[in-house]
Design an enzyme around this catalytic site. Structure first.
Site, PDB file in Angstrom:
ATOM      1  N   ASP A   1      39.824  44.118 112.958  1.00 18.76           N
ATOM      2  CA  ASP A   1      40.641  44.325 114.160  1.00 18.76           C
ATOM      3  C   ASP A   1      39.712  44.837 115.248  1.00 18.76           C
ATOM      4  O   ASP A   1      38.507  44.660 115.166  1.00 18.76           O
ATOM      5  CB  ASP A   1      41.816  45.279 113.890  1.00 18.76           C
ATOM      6  CG  ASP A   1      43.023  44.974 114.775  1.00 18.76           C
ATOM      7  OD1 ASP A   1      42.872  45.020 116.016  1.00 18.76           O
ATOM      8  OD2 ASP A   1      44.111  44.689 114.252  1.00 18.76           O
TER       9      ASP A   1
ATOM     10  N   HIS B   1      38.242  42.060 116.383  1.00 22.44           N
ATOM     11  CA  HIS B   1      38.826  41.510 117.602  1.00 22.44           C
ATOM     12  C   HIS B   1      38.077  41.909 118.858  1.00 22.44           C
ATOM     13  O   HIS B   1      38.566  41.663 119.957  1.00 22.44           O
ATOM     14  CB  HIS B   1      40.295  41.946 117.715  1.00 22.44           C
ATOM     15  CG  HIS B   1      41.161  41.436 116.610  1.00 22.44           C
ATOM     16  ND1 HIS B   1      42.475  41.845 116.450  1.00 22.44           N
ATOM     17  CD2 HIS B   1      40.910  40.556 115.595  1.00 22.44           C
ATOM     18  CE1 HIS B   1      42.991  41.242 115.387  1.00 22.44           C
ATOM     19  NE2 HIS B   1      42.060  40.465 114.855  1.00 22.44           N
TER      20      HIS B   1
END
Length: 362
Positions: A201, A223
């Protein structure tokens, strides 16, 4: 905008042993081998060594309310028994606290026991470390492996995290998800220096706060370097953020700013500088104002303004199926941007960009 870098420059119970040569030193220096002993004795110690603690299931290693000036040292291997719960596994607060890791130490969360590929939507998983109210403090040199969910939740003023290693590489194949490295909110003065992160993430996610500096980061998987989502919180202001001299590789995104559709707030005085990306699967640079229920809608709104955004020397490559740059702003809400040496190649050009300042291009 002032560079934040320039601002930075200008025991006592079972399981505890006391190291000392005098009664005064005995009260000052404590070594704990259980979480219960640490919680019971922490207030009486100016130096706390946590030696190979095995934290019981469903229990937080509670180091909240530490006496001002306390030093905390993680030694040996810290582990956590299994239970489906929200955590955190470790929580710490106090003022002028110094946290370090001894040579050879490891904080092993063994997150694969919780991973199911669903992150926050699956079974309950504990967050790793709450640095809430850990003001005028530092965390240096911690080695962390396989967090079940998010790693650091930072809600503190004047805190510096240096040389933190978060290695969740096993989560790539074992179902790690929502394993953010550093989530920052409601904070003034956060410095994150030379982190090494492999996760699934955001490497960095700033939801609110001011005077935030992230430098020298290595971000693998995940991410990317994110601001947002901003909006629909008690604090919806992100101001004076510098993210610089960092690499992002094999990630969904590299540079990202996202705001909530229909919300109000502001994102201002933002600098991304000397960011090098490679192996990006979705977007090299993405700024969008259309998030709702955690997903983009394609319909941007202008209640959260994004102003004084500077991208300089943001370069690298994305995958052929990815999009180099995607900018989706509400009417009049993105302004006063500066772009210099922004070169993202390898992917598709977006035809859906909207309301972007004249200096930017897709």
């Amino acid at each position: 905008m002032h560079s934040f870098a320039s601002l930075l420059r200008y025991g006592l119970a079972a399981g505890a042993t006391l190291a000392s040569a005098s009664p005064i030193e005995a009260r000052d220096s404590c070594t704990f081998t259980t979480a219960a002993a640490a919680k019971a004795g922490k207030a009486k110690c100016s130096t706390i060594t946590l030696d190979s603690i095995k934290v019981p299931a469903g229990t937080t290693l509670d180091l909240t309310g530490l006496t001002s000036g306390t030093k905390v040292i993680f030694e040996g291997t810290t582990t956590f028994d299994y239970e489906d719960w929200a955590g955190p596994l470790i929580s710490m607060s106090g003022k002028d606290i110094t946290v370090t890791g001894a040579s050879g130490h490891l904080i092993n969360c063994d997150g694969s026991r919780w991973w199911d590929g669903k992150g926050t939507s699956g079974k309950k998983k504990p967050k790793f470390f709450y640095a809430h109210g850990l003001d005028s403090s530092s965390i240096t040199g911690l080695n962390i492996k396989n967090t079940p969910l998010m790693a650091f939740s930072v809600e503190s003023d004047d805190i510096t995290l240096t040389d933190i290693t978060i290695n969740n590489a096993d989560g790539d194949s074992l179902g790690g998800h929502n394993t953010d490295a550093f989530d920052v909110g409601n904070s003034v003065g956060v410095n994150i220096i030379k982190p090494w992160v492999h996760n699934q993430d955001d490497c960095l996610a700033i939801n609110s706060g001011e005077n935030i500096w992230f430098t020298g980061g290595t971000c693998i998987g995940g991410h990317g370097l994110s601001i947002g989502s901003v909006g629909d919180r008690s604090n919806n202001v992100v101001k004076n953020v510098t993210i610089e001299h960092s690499t992002v590789s094999n990630s969904e995104n590299a540079v990202r700013i996202k705001t909530i559709s229909g919300a109000t707030g502001s994102v201002s005085e933002i600098t991304y500088s000397n960011i090098v990306m490679s192996g990006i699967s979705d977007y090299g640079v993405v700024i969008q104002q259309d998030y709702e229920d955690g997903k983009p809608t394609g319909k941007p709104t202008n209640g959260v303004t994004i102003t004084d955004v500077k991208l300089e020397s943001v370069t690298g490559t994305v995958d052929s199926k990815a999009t180099d740059i995607y900018l989706l702003c509400g009417s009049g809400s993105c302004s006063d941007w500066t772009w210099d040496d922004v070169k993202v190649t390898g992917g598709k050009k977006s035809s859906a960009c909207k309301n972007l300042p004249s200096v930017a291009s897709c």
